[in-house]
Each structure stands twice: as structure tokens, then as C-alpha cells.
Design an enzyme around this catalytic site. Structure first.
Site, mmCIF file in Angstrom:
data_model
loop_
_atom_site.group_PDB
_atom_site.id
_atom_site.type_symbol
_atom_site.label_atom_id
_atom_site.label_comp_id
_atom_site.label_asym_id
_atom_site.label_seq_id
_atom_site.Cartn_x
_atom_site.Cartn_y
_atom_site.Cartn_z
ATOM 1 N N CYS A 1 81.000 73.444 44.389
ATOM 2 C CA CYS A 1 80.542 74.678 43.724
ATOM 3 C C CYS A 1 79.974 75.626 44.779
ATOM 4 C CB CYS A 1 79.437 74.392 42.711
ATOM 5 S SG CYS A 1 79.952 73.337 41.352
ATOM 6 N N ASP B 1 78.734 133.342 55.533
ATOM 7 C CA ASP B 1 79.067 133.288 54.115
ATOM 8 C C ASP B 1 78.571 134.612 53.518
ATOM 9 O OD1 ASP B 1 79.451 132.249 51.431
ATOM 10 O OD2 ASP B 1 77.287 132.041 51.361
ATOM 11 N N ASP C 1 79.238 125.620 51.069
ATOM 12 C CA ASP C 1 79.312 125.830 52.521
ATOM 13 C C ASP C 1 79.095 124.536 53.298
ATOM 14 O OD1 ASP C 1 79.501 128.636 52.108
ATOM 15 O OD2 ASP C 1 77.333 128.775 51.922
ATOM 16 N N CYS D 1 77.840 70.724 42.047
ATOM 17 C CA CYS D 1 78.291 69.843 43.140
ATOM 18 C C CYS D 1 78.483 70.651 44.419
ATOM 19 C CB CYS D 1 79.613 69.168 42.766
ATOM 20 S SG CYS D 1 80.918 70.387 42.485
ATOM 21 N N ASP E 1 74.523 129.158 52.722
ATOM 22 C CA ASP E 1 73.341 128.823 51.913
ATOM 23 C C ASP E 1 73.663 127.935 50.722
ATOM 24 O OD1 ASP E 1 74.772 130.739 50.489
ATOM 25 O OD2 ASP E 1 72.981 131.414 49.439
#
Length: 804
Positions: free
Chosen positions: A88, A497, A697, A85, A693
Site C-alpha cells: 500500500c 498609452d 498595458d 500493508c 496605467d
């Protein structure tokens, strides 16, 4: 139905390419009702909005599009099942609209379908379907993956469309330029140029006009306004002069056409946008790869010790999981049985796998080596260390203050000034120009706007960047975007690093002392190390002469110490000093003193012995790259502070820094602390370049002003970084900084050439010299001067090619 609970929505953005655009969107969001806070993250291409209205997302998307920018969404029409309906349909619609990430949802009961628009990075069709199923209905999806288009795919489509438009515009512009420059007097020249330039201006360049109109409605101006205004006026004026040349002839003036100017500007600016789009496409790839470090399935151990495979999303805290050799650890937890070596380089950056046994912690995303173990899950989903790194990367990318593009800054001032001059010239001519005042005024108005056409301005930055990026590539420096190339010249602190950046990133045998260098003895050591699961064993086997293993029996792996085996009825041992002491092996003083010497250099010892005596000691470490010391010296001479960051112990870090010639270092640094350290340097007013690398990092790379990855490093580091050094040679860093300085100097020279022409040309075009000597600028000369200005910019950029 409206939900008034406070929520945060993330809206991905398209077309927001500069600080100027970001400010326009941010200012626009002030107009939204129900918003408590908002910010635009240019680097992440997203807006974060906090508010308390249920339809906030839909209104935000509508507003952003109204401002002339895009939001990548997916729109689908999907059949809805089990509706009986009209109410719904209302229930299904409400269920869809309530879902985060849904921009709009409309359910039509008559045709039994739902039309849904959603943001694919926030939700997908499976989630929408589940929401519909929860209220008792269902969606009919053609296949399970339907509609799950990712933001990356939408960006890729956008890029391909832009590429087609750029190629089309350039292909049509070239003949227009040739005719406009050299064949003006050929029959029907104006008509041919009109036909060729019309698709460029009205089709390929239509977005400039749409965006300029949207900017104008919100009382702001940017580069699009300048492009639309000058090309639009040049085009309309040229069409008029092609169709009605007699209008000017009757008044003693010549109506020149500017088709080539309009087409060239649009083509070049499309090319600039294309290059920028290509560079920016990779920012989200890094986060996608980090997310892929989670395995999709895991082995769950039940209370009855039965093992079953489940999806990683189903894992809850206190569940017991089994990790087999080569598996990726799915969540954070503590080992309850078994032992192994685990590669934690993605977290710590250290290349040597760590020995793990009962009671020790393991982390999501790390890779198990040869053993197997069971562990109890302690942190799952967004609580794992890996999830925190992903959030760190996203936040770092979003928090960086974007560099406002010089050209956009200029456009913001230039557009109103040029329009002011053009209108003033028209008004003054009309009021004081006598009989032909209106005509002269109109000519002056158009000539000023055409002269202001940002040909050289549009070329100034892209040409220098193209040449600069090309020079970088020739020298093994891959540069992703203009911003980092422009910023690198300001760098006054470089953070390196340790593992894989300053060092080779893999353990090797650096020294060895044998009491008896017998070939047979070396064969026995080779055999035992090739059987060992210890990560350092590989370094030893690579160092020794390659041979076939000798026959052995009674091989045993002794946890925390090493290995032993029987060869020709004699036991041999390989491992640490404790292994030899436990088995009562005698160690020669010469071997002892040599090992103490190497230990002071922070090297790891591997001992080899038979049942009675130690036969050899080998020293293992991660070697400093040959070029690292020279690169550090170069950077120091350039007045740049060099800092080393590492997760290693203080003694190791100190020895490594000393060997590399670095005075300032930080040891035992975790991934999140790396990004924090860079923030601290930035807080001190430094412009920081981070060189790394590894995955560990990635947050620091995202936080840094200039991010540089090593070519041999992880894909994730390369995706986050804006520059990649192909050879992993640190000498390329000072070279990149020098290249940046040269490129920015070239851009500034180019902008000077572009503007000097405008500064001289605009007042003359407005008729400034007419009262003095009766001189009115012939539009032909204006066109020629414009071409000359563009030529000087291009040739100045090409000079970069030959600079050292």
C-alpha cells in the site's frame, strides 16, 4: 516507476540574481540526462526544462542546489490513512511521485506517514491528497489550508532572514571598524575585533563560503568567490597574527590584522543583496493580482432555469451563466438575454464602459455595471482573453535579455587574475627571495588577496543606486530595481498609452451650448442624468450645479439612445441625436453647427430636449493632461522618439496625437498587439520605455526594457512596472532618464576609484618595488588605502544628491 512521456517542468529559482548566475544554472542543466531543451528566465526567476524522464524534477532541483542556488519548496510529513500493508505504501508513494510539482515523496509504512517535498507554485496538498484518494487511500490534513504556502510567502521568509542577517552583521561590524581605525593600540584590541568579527564572517556570511565552494566544484567563479576568498584569507591571516605575532617579529616583519576589512565587505555585500531582494519581490505580485480577477464563484443557470452558485473551475463551454450588477465576468462568452454597461478598461484601457446587449461578446475579468444579463460560455480556463494576458505577461518577463551586471562581469575576470598574481608573487618570492623568501612570499600572497578585497567594489554600485533611488523618490519617481535605473539612460523610444497616461482617464464635459440657460431647465437635466445608467451621465451630473432632483413620472431607459421622463406634464429627452429624431424633436441650426464642430474634434455629444425643441447640446471627451504636451516636447528635444498606442478609433487617436504634439501613433491596438509592437521596436535595435496605467498595458510593460506606471493607474500595472510616477505627471519621464544618466556616470566613476586602487596596490603588495628600492608594502598602509578607496566611492555617490 518511470514515466517516459515528454513533459515541460517549471522550476522557480532563488539566489539567481544576475546574468552570470543564470548562465551557471543554464550550463549546469546541460549535465542532466533526459533533457531535450532548457532555458533560465532571470526576470521570472525560473528555469523551464523539457525532458522525458519521470524523476527529472527531483534531479533538476538537486543539481540547482548543488550549484549553490535555491529552489523554494515546501516539505511536509503527513499521516496516510487506510494503508494495510507495505505494498500500500508503495502505491501511495508512486501516486505522489507521479504528480507534477512533486520533488520527492517517501511513504513509511511503519509510522504511517508520507514525507513530501513539492513546489507550491505548481501543486498543493489538496492536489496531492486527491491523487492519493484516486488510488484508494487518504491523507490526514490538519486543516484545509495546511501547507499551501505560496512562493511569495517563501520569498518573504527568505527576505526576512536576509534582513536579520544584514542588521546583525552591520551591528557587529561598526565597533570593529571604530577599533580598527582609531583604537588599534588599546589593550586586547585584536581579541575584541576577533570576537566581534567571527559571527559576521562565519555565521552571517556563511552563504558566501558555501556558494564559493559550490562554484569552485563546477570550475566557475563569481562575486561570492571573490568575497569568500578575500574575507576568508583576511580572517584566517588575522587570527594567526593575533595568536602568533612572534612568527613575523622573529623574521623582522609586522603581522597586521584585517578583521575590520573582512567584516565590512560581508556587511556591505549583504546590504546590497537585501536591497536587490526587496526590489525583485514584486515581479510575481502582478501575475497573482491578474489571476485574482477571476471571481471564485459564478451563477450557473440550469436547463430548468434554476440558478445555483458553483466554483468557476466547474464552468464548461456552452454553460449559461447569470451576471448580476457589480459582478466580475468569469469567462468569455456571448450574451443571450438582458443588457448592461460593462467596464472593459482592463482589456481596452478605455475609461468609458461599453453598452452590451444580446449577441455581443463579454470577456473574463471585465466588470458589469448596473444591468444584469445571461451569457453562454465560449472560452473557459486558459482559453480566455484574461488567461492569455497572464501568459503574455509571464512570457514577456521571461524573454527579456537581462543586463549582465558590470560587477559580475568584472568578478569573473578579476578573481582568476588576482589569484594568478597572488600565487605568482608567492612562487617568485619563494624561488628568488633568499633566506626569508618563503615568509615574504606568504606575506605577499596574503596582502595581494586582502588588497583585492572588494570593499570599494562592493560599494560602487549599491551606494550610487541607493542615492539615485532616493533622489527619484524625492522627485515623485519610485524606482523598484537597479536594472531599470541603469537602463533608462539608453532609452531612445518612449511608447505612451493614451487613456490615463496622456489624458486624464475620465470623461468630462468640455463644452456646452444652451438655447435658454434657465436654472429650472438645468435641474430637469440633472434629474434625468442622475437616473440614467449610461456611463457618460456621471460626467454631466458632475458638470451641472448640484441640486435636489425635481418630481418626475414615466421614466424610461431607451436602449442605444438615452432616457426620457415626464416633468410637469411635459416629456423631456436626454441622449444621442437619434433619440431626438425618433421623437420628432426640432433641432436649431446653431446647435447643429456647433455639434458638427465638436464632432470634428472627436468629442461625444449629449442632447437635451423637450417634446418640441432641442434645448442644449453638451460635448464630452477625455481631456489631455496639462503636462503631457510639455513632456512630449522635452523627450523630442532629448532625441527620443515618442509613440502613442491606443485601443481607440483612428480618428480619435489622430486628434489626440495632434493635440499632444505626437507624430507617430498606432490606433485600435489590442493588449497582445501592444506587447508585439514593443517587440517590433526592440527588433529594430531600439531601447524602449513603455508608459501605461491599465491592466491592458501589463504585457507591454513587461516586454519593455524600461517600464513606467502612472501612480493613479491600476495596481497590476504598478506591480509589473519597474518605475512608478506618483503624480502621473509625464514630465517626470525625462527627469527619470536624466537621473539614470547621472547614476550610471557615478557608478562608472566609483568602479574607476575601486579599481585604480587595486591596479596600483596589487603589484606593490606582490613586492614589485622591492628589487628597485627595497620597498615592501606595510599591511597597515594597505588597510588605510583600502579605507580611503571606500571613502572616495561613498562620497562620490553622495554627490548625486546635489545634482539637478
Amino acid at each position: 516507476m518511470t514515466d517516459h512521456t515528454k513533459s515541460t517542468i517549471v522550476v522557480p529559482l532563488e539566489g539567481v540574481e544576475s546574468e552570470h548566475c543564470a548562465l551557471i544554472v543554464d550550463k549546469g542543466l546541460n549535465e542532466l540526462k533526459g533533457v531535450s531543451s532548457h532555458k533560465v528566465e532571470l526576470n521570472n526567476r525560473r528555469a523551464i526544462i523539457e525532458g522525458s524522464s519521470g524523476d527529472l524534477l527531483g534531479r533538476a532541483v538537486a543539481l540547482i542546489r548543488d550549484l549553490g542556488y535555491g529552489v523554494p519548496t515546501v516539505k511536509k510529513t503527513i499521516p496516510v490513512l487506510q494503508m494495510s500493508c507495505a505494498s500500500c505504501a508503495v502505491n501511495v508513494e508512486n501516486a505522489i511521485k507521479m504528480l507534477p510539482g512533486v520533488v520527492s515523496g517517501a511513504v513509511n509504512y511503519a509510522n504511517g506517514a508520507a514525507t513530501i517535498e513539492y513546489i507550491p507554485s505548481v501543486t498543493n496538498l489538496e492536489k496531492i491528497r486527491k491523487a492519493v484518494q484516486d488510488v484508494g487511500y487518504d491523507l490526514l490534513l490538519e486543516n484545509e489550508g495546511q501547507g499551501n504556502e505560496t512562493i511569495e510567502e517563501i520569498h518573504e521568509k527568505h527576505y526576512q532572514k536576509l534582513k536579520q542577517r544584514t542588521i546583525g552583521a552591520i551591528a557587529l561590524t561598526l565597533p570593529v571598524v571604530v577599533i580598527g581605525m582609531f583604537f588599534m593600540d588599546m589593550p586586547y584590541a585584536n581579541y575584541i575585533m576577533w570576537v566581534l568579527s567571527t559571527p559576521v564572517v562565519l555565521w552571517f556570511g556563511k552563504d558566501f563560503y558555501i556558494n564559493a565552494w559550490k562554484q569552485a566544484r563546477h570550475r566557475s567563479a563569481n562575486m561570492d568567490t571573490l568575497v569568500a576568498l578575500s574575507t576568508g584569507v583576511a580572517y584566517v591571516f588575522s587570527v594567526f597574527n593575533t595568536l602568533v605575532p612572534s612568527f613575523w617579529h622573529a623574521r623582522g616583519l609586522h603581522g597586521h590584522v584585517y578583521f575590520e576589512a573582512a567584516a565590512v565587505v560581508i556587511s556591505f555585500i549583504l546590504l546590497g543583496k537585501l536591497l536587490e531582494d526587496r526590489a525583485k519581490g514584486n515581479t510575481s505580485a502582478a501575475i497573482k493580482k491578474l489571476m485574482n480577477l477571476h471571481p471564485p464563484k459564478v451563477y450557473l443557470v440550469g436547463a430548468d432555469q434554476q440558478v445555483k452558485e458553483v466554483a468557476v473551475e466547474e464552468v464548461k463551454t456552452n454553460d449559461v451563466l447569470l451576471v448580476k450588477p457589480g459582478d466580475i465576468v468569469a469567462v468569455d462568452g456571448t450574451i443571450i438575454s438582458g443588457s448592461s454597461f460593462v467596464d472593459e478598461s482592463m482589456l481596452t484601457g478605455e475609461s468609458i464602459p461599453v453598452e452590451k446587449s444580446e449577441g455581443e461578446k463579454v470577456f473574463a475579468g471585465t466588470i458589469n455595471q448596473k444591468g444584469s444579463f445571461q451569457f453562454r460560455a465560449e472560452a473557459v480556463g486558459s482559453d480566455t482573453m484574461l488567461a492569455k494576458i497572464i501568459t503574455l505577461v509571464q512570457n514577456a518577463q521571461g524573454s527579456k535579455a537581462p543586463v549582465q551586471k558590470l560587477v559580475d562581469k568584472i568578478a569573473g575576470i578579476f578573481v582568476p587574475v588576482v589569484m594568478g598574481i597572488a600565487l605568482t608573487a608567492f612562487a617568485v618570492w619563494w624561488m628568488f627571495g633568499g633566506v626569508n623568501g618563503f615568509t615574504h612570499g606568504l606575506m605577499a600572497l596574503v596582502t595581494v588577496l586582502v588588497i583585492a578585497c572588494p570593499c570599494a567594489l562592493g560599494l560602487a554600485t549599491p551606494t550610487a543606486i541607493i542615492v539615485g533611488v532616493g533622489r527619484g523618490a524625492e522627485n515623485g519617481i519610485l524606482i523598484k530595481d537597479a536594472e531599470s535605473l541603469e537602463l533608462a539612460r539608453k532609452v531612445n523610444a518612449v511608447v505612451l498609452d493614451k487613456t490615463g497616461t496622456i489624458t486624464e482617464g475620465r470623461p468630462v464635459v468640455t463644452d456646452a451650448l444652451w438655447l435658454n440657460e434657465d436654472a429650472e431647465i438645468k435641474k430637469i437635466l440633472f434629474t434625468l442624468e442622475s437616473l440614467s445608467a449610461h456611463p457618460l451621465a456621471e460626467a454631466v451630473t458632475k458638470y451641472l450645479p448640484q441640486t435636489n432632483p425635481v418630481p418626475y413620472t414615466d421614466f424610461e431607459n431607451i436602449a442605444g439612445m438615452g432616457v426620457k421622463a415626464r416633468v410637469e406634464n411635459k416629456f423631456y429627452f436626454v441622449g444621442n441625436k437619434k433619440l431626438l429624431e425618433t421623437h420628432g424633436v426640432k433641432i436649431d441650426d446653431l446647435l447643429n453647427s456647433k455639434s458638427d464642430l465638436w464632432k470634428a474634434e472627436v468629442k461625444t455629444m449629449v442632447w437635451f430636449a423637450n417634446e418640441k425643441n432641442a434645448l442644449a447640446v453638451l460635448a464630452i471627451s477625455d481631456k489631455i493632461k496639462a503636462t503631457s504636451v510639455e513632456a512630449v516636447q522635452q523627450l523630442t528635444h532629448m532625441g527620443i522618439e515618442v509613440v502613442m498606442l491606443t485601443g481607440d478609433h483612428r480618428e480619435t487617436a489622430s486628434a489626440m496625437a495632434k493635440a499632444a504634439g505626437i507624430t507617430h501613433f498606432e490606433a485600435e491596438v489590442l493588449p497582445e498587439a501592444k506587447a508585439g509592437f514593443i517587440k517590433k521596436l526592440q527588433g529594430e535595435g531600439k531601447v524602449v520605455a513603455m508608459v501605461g496605467d491599465g491592466i491592458n498595458d501589463s504585457a507591454a510593460l513587461a516586454q519593455a526594457d524600461v517600464s513606467i506606471a502612472m501612480g493613479q493607474g491600476s495596481d497590476i500595472a504598478k506591480d509589473v512596472a519597474k518605475m512608478t510616477i506618483v503624480s502621473s505627471d509625464l514630465n517626470k519621464i525625462p527627469a527619470a532618464i536624466r537621473l539614470s544618466r547621472q547614476t550610471v556616470a557615478t557608478i562608472r566613476q566609483n568602479l574607476f576609484w575601486a579599481f585604480i586602487y587595486n591596479v596600483i596596490g596589487i603589484p606593490i603588495a606582490a613586492g614589485l618595488l622591492y628589487p628597485i628600492n627595497g620597498f615592501l608594502l606595510n599591511p597597515m598602509i594597505a588597510g588605510g588605502a583600502m579605507a580611503l578607496s571606500s571613502l572616495s566611492v561613498v562620497s562620490n555617490s553622495l554627490r548625486l544628491k546635489w545634482k539637478r
